[in-house]
Design a protein around this motif. Structure first.
Motif, PDB file in Angstrom:
ATOM      1  N   LEU A 147      22.703  52.319  42.477  1.00 46.23           N
ATOM      2  CA  LEU A 147      24.205  52.682  42.618  1.00 46.23           C
ATOM      3  C   LEU A 147      24.931  51.562  43.413  1.00 46.23           C
ATOM      4  N   LEU A 148      24.263  51.146  44.317  1.00 42.98           N
ATOM      5  CA  LEU A 148      24.761  50.124  45.126  1.00 42.98           C
ATOM      6  C   LEU A 148      24.768  48.785  44.178  1.00 42.98           C
ATOM      7  N   ALA A 149      23.526  48.603  43.700  1.00 38.31           N
ATOM      8  CA  ALA A 149      23.552  47.305  42.976  1.00 38.31           C
ATOM      9  C   ALA A 149      24.624  47.276  41.742  1.00 38.31           C
ATOM     10  N   SER A 150      24.887  48.574  41.306  1.00 38.64           N
ATOM     11  CA  SER A 150      25.865  48.546  40.106  1.00 38.64           C
ATOM     12  C   SER A 150      27.127  48.471  40.500  1.00 38.64           C
ATOM     13  N   ALA A 151      27.587  48.956  41.667  1.00 42.24           N
ATOM     14  CA  ALA A 151      28.781  48.650  42.391  1.00 42.24           C
ATOM     15  C   ALA A 151      29.137  47.085  42.654  1.00 42.24           C
ATOM     16  N   ASN A 152      27.865  46.292  42.999  1.00 43.23           N
ATOM     17  CA  ASN A 152      28.189  45.124  43.170  1.00 43.23           C
ATOM     18  C   ASN A 152      28.547  44.084  41.842  1.00 43.23           C
ATOM     19  N   VAL A 153      27.546  44.732  40.833  1.00 37.62           N
ATOM     20  CA  VAL A 153      27.976  44.131  39.384  1.00 37.62           C
ATOM     21  C   VAL A 153      29.270  44.185  39.104  1.00 37.62           C
ATOM     22  N   VAL A 154      29.938  45.529  38.988  1.00 40.51           N
ATOM     23  CA  VAL A 154      31.120  45.785  38.871  1.00 40.51           C
ATOM     24  C   VAL A 154      32.270  44.997  39.784  1.00 40.51           C
ATOM     25  N   ALA A 155      31.841  44.775  40.948  1.00 36.31           N
ATOM     26  CA  ALA A 155      32.698  43.864  41.777  1.00 36.31           C
ATOM     27  C   ALA A 155      32.986  42.449  41.127  1.00 36.31           C
ATOM     28  N   VAL A 156      31.683  42.031  40.836  1.00 38.27           N
ATOM     29  CA  VAL A 156      31.628  40.872  40.386  1.00 38.27           C
ATOM     30  C   VAL A 156      32.408  40.694  39.161  1.00 38.27           C
ATOM     31  N   VAL A 157      32.387  41.597  38.301  1.00 39.65           N
ATOM     32  CA  VAL A 157      33.070  41.510  37.032  1.00 39.65           C
ATOM     33  C   VAL A 157      34.473  41.413  37.322  1.00 39.65           C
ATOM     34  N   LEU A 158      34.994  42.378  37.993  1.00 37.13           N
ATOM     35  CA  LEU A 158      36.441  42.689  38.476  1.00 37.13           C
ATOM     36  C   LEU A 158      37.030  41.735  39.308  1.00 37.13           C
ATOM     37  N   SER A 159      36.146  40.759  40.162  1.00 39.09           N
ATOM     38  CA  SER A 159      36.829  39.698  40.777  1.00 39.09           C
ATOM     39  C   SER A 159      37.045  38.626  40.073  1.00 39.09           C
ATOM     40  N   THR A 160      36.793  38.358  38.880  1.00 40.73           N
ATOM     41  CA  THR A 160      37.058  37.308  37.912  1.00 40.73           C
ATOM     42  C   THR A 160      38.435  37.517  37.459  1.00 40.73           C
ATOM     43  N   VAL A 161      39.054  38.647  37.486  1.00 37.16           N
ATOM     44  CA  VAL A 161      40.232  38.852  37.095  1.00 37.16           C
ATOM     45  C   VAL A 161      41.046  38.465  38.008  1.00 37.16           C
ATOM     46  N   GLU A 162      42.282  37.588  38.077  1.00 41.56           N
ATOM     47  CA  GLU A 162      43.089  36.869  38.966  1.00 41.56           C
ATOM     48  C   GLU A 162      43.793  37.948  39.782  1.00 41.56           C
ATOM     49  N   SER A 163      44.460  38.921  39.052  1.00 40.47           N
ATOM     50  CA  SER A 163      45.201  39.679  39.520  1.00 40.47           C
ATOM     51  C   SER A 163      44.585  40.747  40.478  1.00 40.47           C
ATOM     52  N   LEU A 164      43.089  41.115  40.170  1.00 41.17           N
ATOM     53  CA  LEU A 164      42.532  42.196  40.888  1.00 41.17           C
ATOM     54  C   LEU A 164      41.911  41.308  42.135  1.00 41.17           C
ATOM     55  N   SER A 165      41.697  40.116  41.857  1.00 39.71           N
ATOM     56  CA  SER A 165      40.970  39.309  43.020  1.00 39.71           C
ATOM     57  C   SER A 165      42.050  39.113  44.103  1.00 39.71           C
ATOM     58  N   VAL A 166      43.237  38.965  43.724  1.00 38.27           N
ATOM     59  CA  VAL A 166      44.297  38.681  44.631  1.00 38.27           C
ATOM     60  C   VAL A 166      44.633  40.122  45.273  1.00 38.27           C
ATOM     61  N   ARG A 167      44.528  41.249  44.777  1.00 39.93           N
ATOM     62  CA  ARG A 167      44.901  42.502  45.506  1.00 39.93           C
ATOM     63  C   ARG A 167      43.799  42.971  46.137  1.00 39.93           C
ATOM     64  N   PHE A 168      42.388  43.063  45.553  1.00 38.80           N
ATOM     65  CA  PHE A 168      41.287  43.393  46.313  1.00 38.80           C
ATOM     66  C   PHE A 168      40.236  42.641  46.664  1.00 38.80           C
ATOM     67  N   GLY A 169      40.606  41.390  46.922  1.00 43.19           N
ATOM     68  CA  GLY A 169      39.560  40.258  47.133  1.00 43.19           C
ATOM     69  C   GLY A 169      38.732  40.854  48.442  1.00 43.19           C
ATOM     70  N   VAL A 170      39.678  41.419  49.330  1.00 44.02           N
ATOM     71  CA  VAL A 170      38.916  41.669  51.013  1.00 44.02           C
ATOM     72  C   VAL A 170      38.029  42.693  50.494  1.00 44.02           C
ATOM     73  N   TYR A 171      38.360  43.792  49.869  1.00 45.41           N
ATOM     74  CA  TYR A 171      37.331  44.849  49.375  1.00 45.41           C
ATOM     75  C   TYR A 171      36.189  44.228  48.681  1.00 45.41           C
ATOM     76  N   PHE A 172      36.202  43.562  47.680  1.00 46.22           N
ATOM     77  CA  PHE A 172      35.184  42.828  47.098  1.00 46.22           C
ATOM     78  C   PHE A 172      34.361  41.948  48.002  1.00 46.22           C
ATOM     79  N   ASP A 173      34.909  41.274  49.116  1.00 44.40           N
ATOM     80  CA  ASP A 173      34.047  40.600  49.939  1.00 44.40           C
ATOM     81  C   ASP A 173      33.470  41.436  50.993  1.00 44.40           C
ATOM     82  N   GLY A 174      34.178  42.432  51.396  1.00 45.43           N
ATOM     83  CA  GLY A 174      33.617  43.539  52.048  1.00 45.43           C
ATOM     84  C   GLY A 174      32.184  44.000  51.795  1.00 45.43           C
TER      85      GLY A 174
END
Length: 279
Positions: free
Chosen positions: A28-55
């Protein structure tokens, strides 16, 4: 707790109840990371949730680092006769190799401010942990047995496909090279056309224009239908035979249409009568 007790929980192949639950949490933790990697490539989501992705990245890397160290320690079992409890065997496992790459590249980049690789590139491969879940172990073992049993046939099929790609690309280079020097500038460049044509993808970016070139292209496409369909049919036949063998009792596995009732080993496929006949 002893090393053996810890290993029964952290072992990726564990059949222990707590080990299976732990493997699911890791997945589940690995899958959450994969989802985060995919969503972080969307510029609007990266700007809004980038801190959470990095965390999530930092927390996950820290947890996987601890997990890797614990597994490495526990793999040195107190029972050396157990082949599964080996540090060398553990570090050579594909999942362990991916974990090591992700962990090393992250910490080296963080400590020395050197960006070796994009961490998301390797974190995507964490999704392969799904194969370690208990739900898929039987299917994974079946797939491995089919590949082992059909290895020779698959080798012939892929070798024939590779030869056909090379031969058709070479012929096309000599046929179309003078007419389209940019598209067919060399045999390695023409290999792109050969692969695309033989797989019947047909991107259309490189096409022959001469009558002889089109005739060669048509023959190549027909050959691609024949050769590239072989691996899938070989695997399909192997899976059918494997599933048929699983439904039979050990020692009752037979091959239809061969006259006498021969018995076959349900694991290696060899005749059980061979030894007695030679004896």
């Amino acid at each position: 707790m002893s090393r053996d007790q810890v290993w029964t929980v952290v072992d990726p192949e564990s059949e222990n109840r707590w080990g299976e639950r732990f493997s699911r949490l890791v997945f589940l933790l690995a899958s959450a990371n994969v989802v985060a990697v995919v969503l972080s490539t969307v510029e609007s989501l990266s700007v809004r949730f980038g801190v959470y992705f990095d965390g999530l990245l930092v927390v996950s890397i820290a947890l996987f680092t601890v997990l890797y160290v614990v597994r490495l320690w526990a793999a040195g079992s107190d029972a050396p006769e157990s082949g599964r409890h080996s540090r060398v065997a553990f570090v050579r496992e594909p999942i362990a190799v991916v974990d090591c790459f992700v962990i090393v590249t992250f910490w080296v980049g963080l400590l020395f401010e050197i960006r070796l690789f994009e961490s998301g590139l390797f974190r995507v491969f964490w999704l392969a942990r799904v194969l370690n879940l208990s739900w898929f172990r039987r299917s994974r073992g079946r797939f491995k047995r089919v590949i082992d049993a059909q290895r020779s046939d698959l080798g012939v099929a892929f070798s024939g496909a590779g030869m056909l790609v090379l031969v058709s690309s070479t012929l096309m280079y000599f046929v179309e090279g003078n007419v389209q020097p940019e598209a067919f500038s060399s045999i390695p460049e023409t290999l792109w056309w050969g692969v695309v044509t033989l797989t019947t993808v047909g991107y259309g970016d490189v096409v022959p224009v001469t009558p002889l070139g089109r005739l060669l292209g048509a023959v190549t496409m027909l050959g691609g239908v024949a050769f590239f369909a072989l691996p899938s049919s070989i695997l399909a036949a192997g899976f059918f035979a494997e599933r048929t063998g699983e439904r039979m009792q050990p020692g009752e596995r037979t091959r239809p249409g061969e006259g006498p009732r021969f018995e076959w080993c349900p694991y290696c496929g060899e005749s059980l009568d061979a030894e007695s006949s030679h004896g």
